[in-house]
Write a protein that holds these residues in place. Structure first.
Motif, mmCIF file in Angstrom:
data_model
loop_
_atom_site.group_PDB
_atom_site.id
_atom_site.type_symbol
_atom_site.label_atom_id
_atom_site.label_comp_id
_atom_site.label_asym_id
_atom_site.label_seq_id
_atom_site.Cartn_x
_atom_site.Cartn_y
_atom_site.Cartn_z
ATOM 1 N N VAL A 19 1.055 -0.894 0.385
ATOM 2 C CA VAL A 19 -0.006 -0.291 -0.047
ATOM 3 C C VAL A 19 0.868 1.284 0.357
ATOM 4 O O VAL A 19 2.022 1.344 0.746
ATOM 5 C CB VAL A 19 -0.610 -0.310 1.595
ATOM 6 N N LEU A 50 -0.941 6.421 1.805
ATOM 7 C CA LEU A 50 -2.119 5.970 2.507
ATOM 8 C C LEU A 50 -2.446 5.167 3.884
ATOM 9 O O LEU A 50 -3.130 5.542 4.967
ATOM 10 C CB LEU A 50 -3.344 5.136 1.130
ATOM 11 N N SER A 65 -4.804 6.222 6.872
ATOM 12 C CA SER A 65 -5.586 5.455 7.545
ATOM 13 C C SER A 65 -4.410 4.317 7.684
ATOM 14 O O SER A 65 -4.565 3.178 6.357
ATOM 15 C CB SER A 65 -6.548 4.726 6.165
ATOM 16 N N HIS A 79 -10.823 1.083 5.470
ATOM 17 C CA HIS A 79 -9.460 0.605 5.785
ATOM 18 C C HIS A 79 -8.758 1.008 3.731
ATOM 19 O O HIS A 79 -8.714 0.472 3.413
ATOM 20 C CB HIS A 79 -8.941 -0.365 6.047
ATOM 21 N N ALA A 80 -7.170 0.906 4.283
ATOM 22 C CA ALA A 80 -6.530 1.036 3.517
ATOM 23 C C ALA A 80 -6.425 -0.748 3.008
ATOM 24 O O ALA A 80 -5.490 -1.244 2.322
ATOM 25 C CB ALA A 80 -5.444 1.458 3.242
ATOM 26 N N PRO A 107 -11.344 -3.032 2.949
ATOM 27 C CA PRO A 107 -10.096 -2.691 2.895
ATOM 28 C C PRO A 107 -10.095 -2.215 1.433
ATOM 29 O O PRO A 107 -10.576 -2.600 0.119
ATOM 30 C CB PRO A 107 -9.011 -3.866 2.753
ATOM 31 N N THR A 108 -9.667 -1.385 0.466
ATOM 32 C CA THR A 108 -8.656 -1.016 -0.189
ATOM 33 C C THR A 108 -8.055 -1.104 -1.131
ATOM 34 O O THR A 108 -8.312 -1.735 -2.514
ATOM 35 C CB THR A 108 -8.883 0.145 -0.196
ATOM 36 N N HIS A 109 -7.006 -1.729 -0.571
ATOM 37 C CA HIS A 109 -6.120 -2.233 -1.540
ATOM 38 C C HIS A 109 -5.475 -3.830 -0.993
ATOM 39 O O HIS A 109 -4.868 -4.473 -1.496
ATOM 40 C CB HIS A 109 -4.334 -1.607 -0.433
#
Length: 635
Positions: free
Chosen positions: A361, A365, A369, A550-551, A602-604
């Motif tokens: 990540v 970011l 986060s 969340h990341a 999560p995004t990543h």
């Protein structure tokens, strides 16, 4: 209802202009369908679909064109957090700020029932409300039971029942056929009404009512009772609010829905209900009302998530329990990792995840986060299995100080952490020291050193030793279980101190139950090797992360509620068999529900930690799904 606001509030140009001002994009027809709808509807919204943003946009548009000074929009949610999120979005624009004042109402379903029905009913009886809170009620009920001479027969009777204290701390009002009655937590009468115990059971509830102390459940019963005698109040509320938007509908109980139907059941009121039924995780247990009928079979959908990409979307789709939904991931196609540990490397899991997050990540970011570490359980229970909770992976987690300083439950959780780490002597010593502090507050007599306590089960010393054992091994996440433990403590203290309890009223705070959600999340220490750019993670429960983004998120394998199975392991088996999650065993469904909530944050980076021996049968299937599998020693 169209006469209450300008007919052009939802035209394309106005919607696009306000959406651009708020920084929102509307690429999907489902978004437009919801925003422009003026009819009754249910909306099933996938995680990350922008539901709250759309609600804010729709309400702000209506605020722009609302032209009535006496009739308004009613926006209700299940939690204060969701209500505050909507209010903060509305406060951004002048039109939205109009909805934050009369004649509009934005609040929780609880506050709506209290404000318009329950509190007026109590004021009419001359009752001044002091508290509407389950834990406050439980403490007050136990004090009355233990100290008031009018309830001695009831106290003796409850002492012969395994769930005796629970009957008192969860006694509730129920409105049945227009009559207000007192029942146990399951809605039934625990005693014959004409028996001495039955009369005292009802009298104790009435005494607390006179003192203005209520459970949350009571207020709905009082509101329903008031409406049954004054139905014109429902008509007045429906006239006041011709448009009602209900957010987070998945956590609304049928008790709450029944009241809302009484008020807004008329076809003349437009009711739009929005939520994600697959995130319904707070409706388990015999004392909780059954969930409402949301969503109806013909519900509209927001199936596109812009939070995450196709891999997490595919996983989330396979874990939809309550309503099967194919979720489309329109966000960044992140990484799903399976981290394998063994008995000797449990405490290395979180550092390994932090290193992976740092490598996966972008650092800005992560700084904005921090990585999140989530588990279904925060502290260990009585089972011997290891690991079974977040505290097993994160040494010292349970010792995080509570906002309620001096609380016995905080010390008990810290003692459980020491016991889990293998230091039984330190755990018992710590807990006994806290109990001696309690005794000094409540009694003129002191407690002897622990080694001097008798061991025979029938003696006060034997009962105390059993209580200590139970406090160190029982789950401490339920206020009811804690009330039972503290009630036992209050019963044994006079025998130990050889003096009557005098300062029980001062024990309200020291003996209060403090939910885990009221404790600050634990920020783990950063590693000494800063060259790796590792950002320390924040640990907490899956339940507390609901609604967050969340990341990077790590879901720790925890012992599920039966105490016999592990949640991540069960979910891996479900996915590898490609089984319909809604057809799985109830325990597996419950595990899948919680994992669904955690996995859609999560995004990543999404990572799961599981024991190597439990994961081996599923590694090949997970690899085929595009997951990466890692030995934590190699990270």
């Amino acid at each position: 209802m169209t006469s209450l606001y300008a007919p052009d509030v939802f035209i394309k140009d106005k919607v696009e202009a306000l959406a651009q001002q708020l920084g929102l994009e509307l690429p999907h027809q489902e978004q437009w369908d919801f925003i422009q709808s003026a009819e009754r509807l249910d909306l099933q919204a996938a995680p990350g679909s922008g539901k709250t943003s759309l609600i804010g946009l729709k309400l702000a548009l209506m605020g722009q064109g609302w032209n009535s000074l006496t009739r308004g929009i009613c926006v209700l949610s299940h939690t204060n957090t969701a209500k505050d999120e909507i209010s903060s979005r509305l406060a951004v624009t002048p039109a939205g700020r109009r909805l934050l004042q009369y004649p509009h109402f934005i609040g929780t379903i609880q506050s709506f029932a209290n404000t318009f029905f329950a509190l007026p009913a109590l004021r009419a009886r001359g009752i001044e409300v002091q508290a509407v809170d389950d834990d406050t009620y439980a403490a007050a009920a136990l004090r009355l039971l233990e100290r008031h001479p009018a309830f001695r027969t009831l106290n003796t009777s409850l002492g012969h029942r395994r769930n005796g204290p629970t009957l008192v701390v969860e006694a509730r009002y129920v409105c049945d056929a227009g009559k207000l009655t007192t029942t146990g937590p399951d809605g039934t009468q625990p005693f014959k009404l004409d028996s001495p115990s039955g009369r005292q059971f009802v009298a104790l509830k009435e005494k607390l009512t006179e003192q203005g102390i209520f459970r949350y459940h009571d207020m709905f019963a009082l509101a329903e009772h008031h409406l049954s005698h004054y139905p014109q109040l429902a008509q007045a509320a429906a006239h006041r609010f011709p448009f009602v938007l209900l957010d987070e509908m998945q956590d609304t109980s049928d008790l709450q829905q029944r009241l809302l139907d009484k008020v807004f059941g008329s076809p003349s009121t437009v009711v739009q209900r929005v939520g994600d039924v697959n995130q319904r995780i707070f409706t388990d247990g015999p004392s909780v009302a059954q969930p409402s009928s949301f969503p109806l079979t013909h519900a509209a959908q927001l199936p596109v998530s812009r939070r995450f990409g196709s891999k997490i979307a595919a996983l989330a789709s396979d874990l939809t329990i309550h309503r099967r939904q194919r979720i489309d991931g329109a966000g960044r196609d992140g990484t799903i990792a399976l981290l394998l540990f063994d008995d000797d490397t449990v405490t290395e899991v979180v550092p390994a995840f932090e290193r992976m997050a740092a490598a996966t990540v972008p650092r800005p970011l992560l700084l904005d986060s921090p990585p999140r570490v989530l588990g279904a359980r925060l502290s260990r229970g009585g089972a011997k299995a290891f690991p079974q909770s977040v505290s097993c992976y994160v040494p010292g987690f349970a010792t995080v100080p509570s906002q309620a300083t001096g609380s016995l439950i905080t010390t008990a959780r810290a003692a459980q952490a020491q016991r889990q780490a293998g230091d039984n002597h330190a755990a018992v010593t710590l807990l006994w020291s806290a109990i001696r502090d309690v005794a000094r507050i409540a009694s003129s007599g002191g407690l002897p050193p622990l080694r001097r306590l008798e061991r025979a089960p029938a003696t006060a010393g034997g009962r105390t030793r059993l209580l200590l054992h139970d406090m160190l091994t029982s789950p401490l996440d339920s206020h009811v279980e804690w009330a039972v433990l503290t009630a036992r403590l209050l019963r044994v203290l006079p025998d130990l101190t050889q003096s009557p309890l005098k300062g029980v009223a001062r024990l309200t705070d020291p003996l209060a139950h403090v939910p885990y959600a009221d404790q600050p999340a634990l920020v783990l220490e950063a590693p000494t090797d800063a060259d790796h750019g590792v950002v320390p993670s924040v640990a907490g429960s899956i339940q507390s992360a609901k609604g967050e983004t969340h990341a990077a998120t790590l879901i720790l394998e925890c012992l599920e509620r039966s105490g016999k199975k592990y949640d991540v392991h069960e979910v891996l088996g479900l996915l590898s068999r490609q089984q319909d999650a809604s057809q799985a065993l109830v325990t597996v469904q419950h595990a899948a529900q919680l994992v669904f909530v955690g996995a859609t944050r999560p995004t990543h980076l999404l990572a799961f930690a599981t024991h190597r021996t439990r994961a081996e049968p599923y590694v090949e299937a997970m690899t085929a799904r595009g997951w990466s599998v890692h030995d934590i020693n190699a990270l």
